[in-house]
Design a protein around this motif. Sequence first.
Motif, PDB file in Angstrom:
ATOM      1  N   ASP A  39     -12.860  75.514  28.545  1.00 13.39           N
ATOM      2  CA  ASP A  39     -14.013  76.351  28.199  1.00 13.39           C
ATOM      3  C   ASP A  39     -15.198  75.923  29.046  1.00 13.39           C
ATOM      4  N   ASP A  40     -16.355  76.490  28.759  1.00 22.80           N
ATOM      5  CA  ASP A  40     -17.537  76.183  29.558  1.00 22.80           C
ATOM      6  C   ASP A  40     -18.022  74.761  29.301  1.00 22.80           C
ATOM      7  N   ARG A  41     -18.578  74.175  30.354  1.00 23.43           N
ATOM      8  CA  ARG A  41     -19.209  72.862  30.206  1.00 23.43           C
ATOM      9  C   ARG A  41     -20.607  73.015  29.621  1.00 23.43           C
ATOM     10  N   ALA A  42     -21.025  71.999  28.901  1.00 22.72           N
ATOM     11  CA  ALA A  42     -22.405  71.946  28.411  1.00 22.72           C
ATOM     12  C   ALA A  42     -22.961  70.565  28.746  1.00 22.72           C
ATOM     13  N   VAL A  43     -24.275  70.479  28.909  1.00 29.36           N
ATOM     14  CA  VAL A  43     -24.897  69.200  29.253  1.00 29.36           C
ATOM     15  C   VAL A  43     -26.163  69.040  28.434  1.00 29.36           C
ATOM     16  N   THR A  76     -14.032  70.855  26.620  1.00 30.61           N
ATOM     17  CA  THR A  76     -12.646  70.703  26.186  1.00 30.61           C
ATOM     18  C   THR A  76     -11.759  70.850  27.409  1.00 30.61           C
ATOM     19  N   VAL A  77     -10.807  69.946  27.535  1.00 24.56           N
ATOM     20  CA  VAL A  77      -9.966  69.896  28.735  1.00 24.56           C
ATOM     21  C   VAL A  77      -8.492  69.915  28.336  1.00 24.56           C
ATOM     22  N   LYS A  78      -7.756  70.792  28.982  1.00 26.13           N
ATOM     23  CA  LYS A  78      -6.296  70.791  28.829  1.00 26.13           C
ATOM     24  C   LYS A  78      -5.715  69.850  29.873  1.00 26.13           C
ATOM     25  N   THR A  79      -4.818  68.965  29.433  1.00 28.91           N
ATOM     26  CA  THR A  79      -4.275  67.959  30.347  1.00 28.91           C
ATOM     27  C   THR A  79      -2.771  68.127  30.507  1.00 28.91           C
ATOM     28  N   GLN A  80      -2.307  67.762  31.687  1.00 32.89           N
ATOM     29  CA  GLN A  80      -0.880  67.877  31.998  1.00 32.89           C
ATOM     30  C   GLN A  80      -0.036  66.980  31.100  1.00 32.89           C
ATOM     31  N   LEU A  81      -0.521  65.769  30.839  1.00 32.16           N
ATOM     32  CA  LEU A  81       0.221  64.816  30.014  1.00 32.16           C
ATOM     33  C   LEU A  81      -0.311  64.819  28.583  1.00 32.16           C
TER      34      LEU A  81
END
Length: 389
Positions: free
Chosen positions: A263-267, A190-195
């Motif tokens: 949060d943490d990355r998963a692969v 999950t990524v928080k983005t500026q826009l």
Amino acid sequence: MQQVQVCIVGGGAVGLTLALGLAQANISVQVIDSGDEPQLLAEQFANRVSAISLASQRLFQRLNAWSAISASRVAPYHFMDVRDKDSFGKIAFNSDDLDLPELGHIIENDAIRYGLYSQLKTLSNAHLAFNTRYQSVHQTDSDVLITLDNGTPIMAKLLVAADGANSAIREQFKLPLTFWDYDHQAIVATVKTQLPHQATARQVFLPTGPLAFLPLADEHHHSIVWSTSPEQAQRLMALSREDFNKALYAAIDGQCGLCEIADDRAVFPLRMRYAKQWLDNRVVLMGDAAHTIHPLAGLGMNLGLKDAALLIDLLSDQNAQEFASHRVLREYERTRKLDAQKHIAMMQGLKELFEGAHPLKKVIRGVGLSLVDNLGPIKNLFAKEAVGK
């Protein structure tokens, strides 16, 4: 001994959808799942999300589950933006152009499961056993006997294996499997983005694989699925949070502004699986137990839900002389295998076309995407296939 008409091993979204549809049709069901029962969503977004098509939404509405699902975090998207990083090709879809309220919804898998589970709990003919494992499965010509770890026997007319890609039921009954490695691994986060995402699902095809930015219920949050080579995935996973954020920004060409992993990355590895046989007398496969495909078009969950929808219809047929007859189960197997084959071939073709930096491929990708983007009728056909209309 407990007796039901259908026993479903696997309490994921597909298994619970089948259970709900059957129970509403006055068919007794037992769900067995080794994991925890579905819970209300945590405050933090979960990594695992699905792009739910309009066809899947209609199924949930038909089962009176959509309101329970959409009461959680649900993100409708109205736009799709697909680009090739290495060429001039791009294509965009707009729900207004297709006279649709939206193109689909991005929903956390946990929200789907909880919405279905909350509906199932209200039905007296739906029996749910979570944190429960089965010990053995034996079948006759007319019944299946499932014995739980605690010794409880369950007799059913049909056993549905919805127990995932590594299905133990499929292995026990030695149902043959075709598979190949996509030579890709998927990084999810999950990524928080500026826009703000502006209700847009974005996908960019990089030389090593596609990167998807999927809008979440908060306008500054996306769920990402970055499919890439195992070597590149290893490098990306080894990066610091700051360096991974920079890599994301560069890969998406800054479309969403600065990126910050929430949060943490998963692969996990990506493999195609296709069961050559979905049926063994009174045992039938469904969802990931029967097929898995590359996530580049977000079709995996929707394919499994189409399996569930057809089996609900076939088993609910009040005119059938025999419940879950071999003819009915063969119709399910035949119909759904054809659809799975079509989508497996389509995903493989897209992966091969958009992978790599061969000059000819780049020209084909650029010209092809631009042509489709500028040809209204063809573009609409592509869009309607994507949204399941």
